[in-house]
Design a protein around this motif. Structure first.
Motif: not given
Length: 613
Positions: A332-359
Motif C-alpha cells: 500500500i502506497i500513500d499518495f495523500g497530501k496534507d491530511e487527505i488520505d489517498y492510498l493505492i495498492r500496488a501489485t507487482f509481478s515478474t515477466i519471464l521469457d521461455d528460459k525463466d530470465n527476467v525481461t
C-alpha cells in the motif's frame, strides 16, 4: 561505438601478458643462475686459497719443528724464504706470526723491514693462535673491493700452536667474472624478449581477429539487423564462441518478432482496463503505461515513459529495488497530501521469457483508500479492545473470587480488595472511552492527564495486582529501590503500558520461570526493565516487535491471545511521556523490555497525592 585503440585492444593485452610472463621467467632463471654461479665461483676461489694455505702451513710446520745449527739459516729467514716462494696470485697480504704474535715473514717486499718483528694486533690472528680457523669476507671502502680474510694456526711439536698464518685475498676477479657473465645473460635475455614480442603479436592477432568480427556483428545487431553471420574459423573455443554467437543472433531475431506481436496485444488490453497498469523493463524503467494508471498517480503516460517506476510511485530507490518489490507481491502506497488520505495498492509481478530470465515487471495500481480506512478502523478497534480489557477484567475476577472465597469476612483485606475492584472498574471504563480515540493517536491528537506520582510505590501497586493472578509456576522478582522518585505521568496510560509488558512477560515465561521487574535511577530519569526467561526473539526481529500487528512468533502469539498491538501502543505512550522504549533478547534466554521516564525536577513542598507514600 568508438574504435578501440591498439594499446587498449585485447591484442595488445595478450602481447603484454606474454612478454610479462617471459620477463618473469627470465628474471627467475637469471636470479637463480646468478646466485648459483656466485656461490660456485666463490667456493672455487676459497678452495684455491685454502689449498695454498695448506701447502704453506705444511712447509711452515716443518720449519718450526726443524733443529738448527749455527751455520744454517735462522727460523725467520727460512720462513721469509717459504713465503717468498709461495704463489701469491690474488693474495694481497700474507703474514706469518709466532705464538707471541710477532711477524716472522710477509709477502710485502716494500715494507718488509717495517713489518718483520712487529707484533700483530689483528683479532683474527689472536683467534688462530688459540687454535681456531676464522675466515670472513670484508668490503674495503678504499679500494671498493671484496677481500677474503683467513687465519690458520701453525702446529709444532706435540700439536702445540707455535704460530699463525694471516692472509688477505682479493675477490674482485671472481665478481668481475660474474659481472661479465651477467652482462652476456642480460643481452641474450633482451634479444629473446624482442623475438618473443614479435611472435606474441602474431599469435595475438590470430586470437583477436574472430573476436573483432563478433564485435562488429554485435554492433550490427544493436542497430536491428539480424541478417549477418560471424565467420567460423575453427572448432576451438573461439570457433565455438562464433557458433554460439550466430545461434544467439537467430534467437534474438525470433524474440524480437515475438515481443513486437505481444506488445500489440498488450496495448489493446491495457487501453480497456479500469485498473492502472505499468510495464517496466528489467531495470524498472517504465516502457508502457495505460491511461488509468496516469489518472491514479496524477501524471500522464507520456511524462512517465522512460522514468524509474520507483520514483513515479514515490518509493526510495536507494533502499528498494524491483526484485524486492516483486518478492513482497503487493504493498500500500500513500499518495495523500496534507491530511487527505489517498492510498493505492500496488501489485507487482515478474515477466519471464521461455528460459525463466527476467525481461520486465508489471505493476497493477488500485485505489484502496476507502476500504483500507474501514479495515484499519475495524482492526484497531477489535484488537485494542480484546487486548487492553483482558488484564483489568482478569484482575477484577481474581479479587472478586478471593472475596467470594471468604476474604470479605476479613475487615482489613475486604475493603482493600473492594477498593482495587472499584478502581479497576473505573479505569476500565476510562480505557473503553480511550479506545474509541485510538485513531487520533496516529495524528498526535490526544492528551495525557498527567499527575505527580511516586513511581516506586506506583510500580509496587501494579505488581501487587498481578501477584493475585500470577500462575504458581511463575515467580515475580522485584528489584525496586526504596527511595522516592517522582515522575509526571498519566497513571491510567502508564498502567496500560505496564499491564501489557508484565502480562507479556508472564505469558511467554516457561514453567518455573522468573519475571524480574527492575527500576534503576539514572542521572535525569528512571530506567525500568521487565525481563522474562522465555524463548526469546531472533536478533533480526527485535526492532520489528514494536510495529503494529507484528508478531515474532505468529503461532505462539495467537495461541496466547496476543493481538500484535500492545507493544506498538506502549511505544506511543512512552514516547508521549518523553521517554524511550526498546528491547534486548537472545533466542532461548529470554527477553528484556526497557523504557525510560524523565524525573521531575526537585521543587518545594507540593500537594500530597496517592502513591506518594
Amino acid at each position: 561505438m568508438h574504435k578501440v585503440g591498439f594499446f587498449r585492444s585485447i591484442q595488445s593485452k595478450f602481447t603484454v601478458i606474454y612478454i610479462l610472463l617471459l620477463l618473469v621467467a627470465v628474471q627467475v632463471i637469471g636470479a637463480y643462475f646468478a646466485s648459483q654461479l656466485e656461490t660456485e665461483l666463490t667456493t672455487n676461489f676459497k678452495s684455491s686459497v685454502n689449498d695454498r694455505i695448506e701447502l704453506l702451513s705444511y712447509n711452515l710446520e716443518q720449519a718450526f719443528k726443524k733443529d738448527r745449527s749455527n751455520d744454517e739459516p735462522t727460523l725467520q729467514q727460512e720462513i721469509q724464504t717459504i713465503v717468498s716462494d709461495i704463489d701469491t696470485k690474488d693474495i694481497m697480504t700474507l703474514e706469518v706470526v709466532n705464538n707471541q704474535r710477532r711477524v716472522l715473514g710477509s709477502n710485502d717486499t716494500v715494507n718488509n723491514s717495517e713489518i718483520i718483528g712487529k707484533k700483530s694486533t689483528r683479532e683474527i690472528v689472536q683467534k688462530a693462535i688459540y687454535g681456531s680457523k676464522p675466515e670472513d669476507t670484508l668490503y674495503d671502502p678504499k679500494t671498493e673491493s671484496r677481500v677474503f680474510v683467513k687465519a690458520v694456526p701453525i702446529y709444532g711439536e706435540d700439536n702445540q700452536v707455535v704460530g699463525a698464518i694471516y692472509i688477505e685475498s682479493s675477490m674482485e676477479g671472481v665478481y668481475s667474472q660474474l659481472q661479465n657473465i651477467n652482462e652476456i645473460f642480460f643481452k641474450g635475455s633482451v634479444l629473446a624478449i624482442a623475438v618473443s614480442a614479435f611472435l606474441g603479436i602474431l599469435v595475438a592477432r590470430t586470437i583477436t581477429k574472430p573476436i573483432k568480427e563478433m564485435r562488429r556483428q554485435a554492433q550490427t545487431i544493436a542497430r536491428g539487423d539480424f541478417t549477418q553471420k560471424v565467420n567460423v574459423y575453427g572448432t576451438d573455443e573461439i570457433g565455438q564462441l562464433a557458433v554460439s554467437f550466430n545461434n544467439m543472433t537467430d534467437q534474438l531475431r525470433f524474440s524480437y518478432a515475438t515481443v513486437e506481436k505481444e506488445q500489440r496485444k498488450m496495448s489493446l488490453v491495457l487501453s480497456n482496463m479500469t485498473d492502472g497498469v505499468i510495464a517496466t523493463n528489467e531495470n524498472g524503467v517504465i516502457t508502457l503505461m495505460n491511461k488509468a494508471a496516469g489518472i491514479l498517480i496524477g501524471k500522464s503516460p507520456e511524462e512517465c515513459h522512460g522514468r524509474s517506476l520507483l520514483n513515479i510511485i514515490q518509493l526510495d530507490e536507494s533502499t528498494l529495488d524491483m526484485t524486492a518489490l516483486t518478492e513482497s507481491d503487493s504493498m500500500i502506497i500513500d499518495f495523500g497530501k496534507d491530511e487527505i488520505d489517498y492510498l493505492i495498492r500496488a501489485t507487482f509481478s515478474t515477466i519471464l521469457d521461455d528460459k525463466d530470465n527476467v525481461t520486465g515487471y508489471i505493476t497493477v495500481l488500485s485505489d484502496v483508500t476507502e476500504e483500507e480506512n474501514l479495515e484499519r478502523e475495524r482492526r484497531e478497534f477489535v484488537s485494542n479492545v480484546s487486548h487492553e480489557l483482558r488484564t483489568p477484567l482478569t484482575t477484577m475476577r481474581s479479587y472478586l473470587e478471593a472475596l467470594g472465597d471468604g476474604a470479605w469476612k476479613d475487615e482489613n483485606i475486604a475493603p482493600r480488595f473492594l477498593d482495587v475492584t472499584q478502581n479497576e472498574t473505573e479505569r476500565m471504563i476510562r480505557m473503553v472511552n480511550d479506545l474509541l480515540q485510538l485513531s487520533k493517536m496516529d495524528h498526535k491528537d490526544f492528551r495525557l492527564e498527567r499527575e505527580r506520582t511516586n513511581f516506586t510505590n506506583y510500580f509496587h501497586y501494579v505488581i501487587d495486582r498481578f501477584e493475585m493472578n500470577t500462575p504458581e509456576h511463575i515467580t515475580l522478582v522485584r528489584k525496586i529501590p526504596n527511595g522516592k522518585f517522582f515522575v509526571w505521568i498519566d497513571r491510567d496510560r502508564m498502567m496500560q503500558v505496564l499491564d501489557n509488558l508484565i502480562s507479556n512477560a508472564i505469558k511467554y515465561s516457561p514453567e518455573g520461570g522468573v519475571v524480574t521487574l527492575k527500576v534503576v535511577k539514572q542521572k535525569q530519569g528512571l530506567l525500568v526493565s521487565i525481563s522474562d526467561q522465555g524463548v526469546g526473539i531472533a536478533y533480526e526481529k527485535i526492532d520489528k516487535i514494536f510495529e503494529r500487528f507484528y508478531r515474532a512468533d505468529q503461532a505462539r502469539s495467537r495461541k496466547l491471545g496476543g493481538s500484535g498491538l500492545g507493544l506498538a501502543i506502549s511505544r506511543e505512550l512512552i514516547e508521549a511521556h518523553k521517554g524511550r522504549i526498546w528491547a534486548r533478547s537472545s533466542e532461548g534466554k529470554g527477553t528484556t523490555i526497557y523504557f525510560t521516564l524523565p524525573l521531575m525536577p526537585l521543587m518545594g513542598r507540593m500537594r500530597r497525592v496517592p502513591y506518594e507514600d
